[in-house]
Design a protein around this motif. Structure first.
Motif, PDB file in Angstrom:
ATOM      1  N   ARG A 135      49.165  54.077  35.400  1.00  0.00           N
ATOM      2  CA  ARG A 135      49.558  53.112  34.369  1.00  0.00           C
ATOM      3  C   ARG A 135      50.212  51.886  35.016  1.00  0.00           C
ATOM      4  NH1 ARG A 135      53.082  54.324  28.849  1.00  0.00           N
ATOM      5  NH2 ARG A 135      52.497  52.377  27.798  1.00  0.00           N
ATOM      6  N   ARG A 136      51.027  52.110  36.031  1.00  0.00           N
ATOM      7  CA  ARG A 136      51.610  50.983  36.764  1.00  0.00           C
ATOM      8  C   ARG A 136      50.501  50.152  37.404  1.00  0.00           C
ATOM      9  NH1 ARG A 136      55.035  55.339  38.824  1.00  0.00           N
ATOM     10  NH2 ARG A 136      56.933  55.411  37.561  1.00  0.00           N
ATOM     11  N   MET A 137      49.502  50.838  37.963  1.00  0.00           N
ATOM     12  CA  MET A 137      48.411  50.111  38.607  1.00  0.00           C
ATOM     13  C   MET A 137      47.618  49.291  37.592  1.00  0.00           C
ATOM     14  SD  MET A 137      45.526  51.503  41.276  1.00  0.00           S
ATOM     15  CE  MET A 137      46.782  52.243  42.287  1.00  0.00           C
ATOM     16  N   ALA A 138      47.458  49.801  36.382  1.00  0.00           N
ATOM     17  CA  ALA A 138      46.757  49.042  35.345  1.00  0.00           C
ATOM     18  C   ALA A 138      47.505  47.746  35.034  1.00  0.00           C
ATOM     19  CB  ALA A 138      46.607  49.898  34.089  1.00  0.00           C
ATOM     20  N   VAL A 139      48.834  47.806  35.002  1.00  0.00           N
ATOM     21  CA  VAL A 139      49.634  46.600  34.777  1.00  0.00           C
ATOM     22  C   VAL A 139      49.500  45.655  35.972  1.00  0.00           C
ATOM     23  CG1 VAL A 139      51.965  45.710  34.404  1.00  0.00           C
ATOM     24  CG2 VAL A 139      51.252  47.849  33.297  1.00  0.00           C
ATOM     25  N   PHE A 140      49.609  46.210  37.156  1.00  0.00           N
ATOM     26  CA  PHE A 140      49.470  45.414  38.380  1.00  0.00           C
ATOM     27  C   PHE A 140      48.127  44.696  38.414  1.00  0.00           C
ATOM     28  CE2 PHE A 140      47.761  45.526  42.781  1.00  0.00           C
ATOM     29  CZ  PHE A 140      48.630  44.631  43.388  1.00  0.00           C
ATOM     30  N   ASP A 141      47.054  45.392  38.067  1.00  0.00           N
ATOM     31  CA  ASP A 141      45.718  44.782  38.076  1.00  0.00           C
ATOM     32  C   ASP A 141      45.604  43.669  37.050  1.00  0.00           C
ATOM     33  OD1 ASP A 141      44.775  46.333  40.147  1.00  0.00           O
ATOM     34  OD2 ASP A 141      43.809  47.815  38.849  1.00  0.00           O
ATOM     35  N   ALA A 142      46.274  43.826  35.906  1.00  0.00           N
ATOM     36  CA  ALA A 142      46.263  42.761  34.908  1.00  0.00           C
ATOM     37  C   ALA A 142      46.988  41.526  35.424  1.00  0.00           C
ATOM     38  CB  ALA A 142      46.906  43.259  33.616  1.00  0.00           C
ATOM     39  N   VAL A 143      48.051  41.725  36.194  1.00  0.00           N
ATOM     40  CA  VAL A 143      48.800  40.597  36.754  1.00  0.00           C
ATOM     41  C   VAL A 143      47.967  39.853  37.787  1.00  0.00           C
ATOM     42  CG1 VAL A 143      50.776  39.967  38.203  1.00  0.00           C
ATOM     43  CG2 VAL A 143      51.076  41.568  36.301  1.00  0.00           C
ATOM     44  N   ILE A 144      47.323  40.591  38.692  1.00  0.00           N
ATOM     45  CA  ILE A 144      46.585  39.931  39.784  1.00  0.00           C
ATOM     46  C   ILE A 144      45.147  39.613  39.397  1.00  0.00           C
ATOM     47  CG2 ILE A 144      48.072  41.035  41.504  1.00  0.00           C
ATOM     48  CD1 ILE A 144      45.676  42.829  42.257  1.00  0.00           C
ATOM     49  N   VAL A 227      50.900  32.665  34.127  1.00  0.00           N
ATOM     50  CA  VAL A 227      50.432  32.703  32.739  1.00  0.00           C
ATOM     51  C   VAL A 227      50.086  34.128  32.328  1.00  0.00           C
ATOM     52  CG1 VAL A 227      48.553  31.996  31.198  1.00  0.00           C
ATOM     53  CG2 VAL A 227      49.645  30.309  32.694  1.00  0.00           C
ATOM     54  N   ARG A 228      49.441  34.879  33.214  1.00  0.00           N
ATOM     55  CA  ARG A 228      49.092  36.269  32.891  1.00  0.00           C
ATOM     56  C   ARG A 228      50.342  37.111  32.700  1.00  0.00           C
ATOM     57  NH1 ARG A 228      45.103  35.085  36.776  1.00  0.00           N
ATOM     58  NH2 ARG A 228      46.284  36.089  38.446  1.00  0.00           N
ATOM     59  N   VAL A 229      51.341  36.921  33.539  1.00  0.00           N
ATOM     60  CA  VAL A 229      52.600  37.654  33.380  1.00  0.00           C
ATOM     61  C   VAL A 229      53.256  37.294  32.051  1.00  0.00           C
ATOM     62  CG1 VAL A 229      54.932  37.945  34.304  1.00  0.00           C
ATOM     63  CG2 VAL A 229      52.976  37.928  35.860  1.00  0.00           C
ATOM     64  N   ARG A 230      53.283  35.992  31.738  1.00  0.00           N
ATOM     65  CA  ARG A 230      53.895  35.536  30.498  1.00  0.00           C
ATOM     66  C   ARG A 230      53.156  36.103  29.286  1.00  0.00           C
ATOM     67  NH1 ARG A 230      58.601  34.854  29.320  1.00  0.00           N
ATOM     68  NH2 ARG A 230      58.016  36.034  27.462  1.00  0.00           N
ATOM     69  N   ARG A 231      51.830  36.170  29.373  1.00  0.00           N
ATOM     70  CA  ARG A 231      51.031  36.703  28.266  1.00  0.00           C
ATOM     71  C   ARG A 231      51.351  38.176  28.033  1.00  0.00           C
ATOM     72  NH1 ARG A 231      45.414  36.538  30.078  1.00  0.00           N
ATOM     73  NH2 ARG A 231      45.696  34.278  29.941  1.00  0.00           N
ATOM     74  N   LEU A 232      51.475  38.940  29.107  1.00  0.00           N
ATOM     75  CA  LEU A 232      51.825  40.352  28.967  1.00  0.00           C
ATOM     76  C   LEU A 232      53.208  40.512  28.339  1.00  0.00           C
ATOM     77  CD1 LEU A 232      50.503  41.602  32.422  1.00  0.00           C
ATOM     78  CD2 LEU A 232      49.586  42.275  30.195  1.00  0.00           C
ATOM     79  N   LEU A 233      54.147  39.677  28.748  1.00  0.00           N
ATOM     80  CA  LEU A 233      55.487  39.745  28.161  1.00  0.00           C
ATOM     81  C   LEU A 233      55.467  39.351  26.688  1.00  0.00           C
ATOM     82  CD1 LEU A 233      57.569  38.242  31.103  1.00  0.00           C
ATOM     83  CD2 LEU A 233      57.796  40.562  30.169  1.00  0.00           C
ATOM     84  N   ASP A 234      54.683  38.343  26.352  1.00  0.00           N
ATOM     85  CA  ASP A 234      54.635  37.870  24.964  1.00  0.00           C
ATOM     86  C   ASP A 234      54.002  38.904  24.036  1.00  0.00           C
ATOM     87  OD1 ASP A 234      55.868  35.500  25.618  1.00  0.00           O
ATOM     88  OD2 ASP A 234      54.002  34.352  25.749  1.00  0.00           O
TER      89      ASP A 234
END
Length: 253
Positions: A135-144, A227-234
């Motif tokens: 699950r952490r890797m899924a978040v990491f992949d979304a960021v990068i 922007v991707r990090v901000r989108r995940l936070l939003d």
């Protein structure tokens, strides 16, 4: 690992080697080629590396061995691999093994600590699972913006930790997320992930991570990462598969 000739490497075990020690060894060590991983799309060399009484195995991908891609600038894949390590280190999740950009026998390229995966691990069962490490890797992949998270790019260890490798096609300014880890699509992000993402946002804006990524990527790519990090936070949600881009890489393993 498959190689043109079976590599013989007598290196000290890397178990217990902390990341800073590994990074120093990768930066300063003397590298000797032991074999080639012939399944890899780009030139991928299996090497020994030694320095100051330390020895380990590593993967070396020289820039000159990168094949041109239509959607990524030529000669940038090694730097993207290092950028992925920098993001991994900033999360504290240790998803990417220690990785540096350095000169080697075939010129500059990426050098990454070799990790021996659990030979008993079932990759098909792993990628269908819901382990916290995945699950952490899924978040990491979304960021990068990982465009190629295959099952074969997962390195599970006997202790349950899972490393991820092969991050050359990441950080595009266009949405290109392709992964086998869609178990959490549309689900709320964990509190841990939200805390890590908030820290990443600050580090990208005014910390070391932003400065380091600007050395490795274009300004547009660094901005898109923020922007991707901000989108995940939003949204507070794991992303959904794109309707405009294949959601799963081929082959998936």
């Amino acid at each position: 690992m498959s190689a043109e000739s079976e590599p013989a490497l007598s290196a000290a075990p890397t178990a217990g080697m902390d990341d800073e020690t590994a990074l120093r060894l990768l930066r300063e060590g003397h590298m000797e080629i032991a074999g080639r991983l012939v399944e890899a799309t780009n030139m991928t060399l299996y090497c020994s590396i030694r320095h100051g009484g330390l020895a380990a195995a590593c993967v070396y991908k020289p820039v000159r061995g990168e094949r041109p891609l239509w959607d990524f600038p030529d000669g940038t894949l090694a730097a993207r691999e290092v950028a992925a390590f920098e993001v991994s280190a900033a999360t504290g999740w240790r998803i990417v093994p220690p990785t540096v950009y350095r000169d080697g026998p075939f010129g500059p390229g990426m050098c990454q600590l070799w990790v021996d995966a659990d030979p008993e691990a079932d990759l098909m069962a792993l990628i269908r699972g819901r382990q916290p490490a995945l699950r952490r890797m899924a978040v990491f992949d979304a960021v990068i913006n990982n465009a190629d998270r295959k099952g074969g790019h997962l390195l599970p260890l006997p202790d349950g930790h899972v490393y991820g490798v092969d991050h050359g096609v990441c950080f595009s300014s266009d949405d290109k997320l392709r992964t086998v880890l869609w178990q959490w699509r549309g689900k709320p992000l964990s509190r841990e992930a939200m805390n890590v993402l908030a820290r990443l946002e600050r580090d990208l804006e005014q910390g070391r991570l932003g400065r380091r990524l600007r050395e490795l990527l274009t300004l547009a790519e660094v901005e898109a990462t923020w922007v991707r990090v901000r989108r995940l936070l939003d949204t507070g949600l794991h992303p959904l598969p794109s309707q405009d881009w294949p959601a799963i890489p081929w082959p998936p393993i």
